[in-house]
Design a protein around this motif. Structure first.
Motif, PDB file in Angstrom:
ATOM      1  N   ARG A  60       0.831  -1.202   0.000  1.00 18.28           N
ATOM      2  CA  ARG A  60       0.000   0.000   0.000  1.00 18.28           C
ATOM      3  C   ARG A  60       0.866   1.253   0.000  1.00 18.28           C
ATOM      4  O   ARG A  60       0.604   2.208  -0.733  1.00 18.28           O
ATOM      5  N   GLU A  64       1.108   4.039  -3.002  1.00 19.32           N
ATOM      6  CA  GLU A  64       0.850   5.453  -2.747  1.00 19.32           C
ATOM      7  C   GLU A  64       2.017   6.321  -3.203  1.00 19.32           C
ATOM      8  O   GLU A  64       1.819   7.404  -3.755  1.00 19.32           O
ATOM      9  N   ARG A  67       1.758   6.694  -6.904  1.00 16.64           N
ATOM     10  CA  ARG A  67       0.690   7.628  -7.265  1.00 16.64           C
ATOM     11  C   ARG A  67       1.153   9.073  -7.094  1.00 16.64           C
ATOM     12  O   ARG A  67       0.866   9.925  -7.928  1.00 16.64           O
ATOM     13  N   ARG A  68       1.872   9.321  -6.023  1.00 15.93           N
ATOM     14  CA  ARG A  68       2.397  10.679  -5.802  1.00 15.93           C
ATOM     15  C   ARG A  68       3.378  11.062  -6.902  1.00 15.93           C
ATOM     16  O   ARG A  68       3.373  12.194  -7.386  1.00 15.93           O
TER      17      ARG A  68
END
Length: 98
Positions: A60, A64, A67-68
């Protein structure tokens, strides 16, 4: 001395009683072993579950971070963005390949 090296012969009833006693002893040992096995099995399952949750958390976090990075949150390491653009360090040319 009062000691003899002879042993008494066992009767049929004594042998049957001894066999019954040994069966009872082994029955108790197997139930104790099964209990220990169940305890160990539950401990192993708990350890696997916690390890799975840790891996899930790591995935996870990595997802993330990706994605950033894709969103364009550029992390500047001690430099000025305008100075980099002026010097021609806008990027590595990682555009779309045909």
């Amino acid at each position: 001395m009062g000691q003899t090296k002879r042993t008494d012969r066992s009767t049929l009833s004594q042998v049957r009683a001894r066999i019954a006693k040994l069966r009872e002893d082994t029955k108790h040992k197997t139930t104790a072993a099964n209990f220990d096995f169940k305890t160990r099995l539950s401990a192993v399952k708990d350890a696997e579950r916690s390890e799975k949750e840790a891996r899930k958390e790591d995935r996870r976090k990595k997802r993330e971070e990706r994605r950033r990075a894709e969103a364009g949150e550029k992390q500047v390491v001690g430099g000025d963005v305008q100075m980099e653009q002026m010097m021609g360090f806008g990027g590595f040319g990682g555009g779309k390949k045909r």
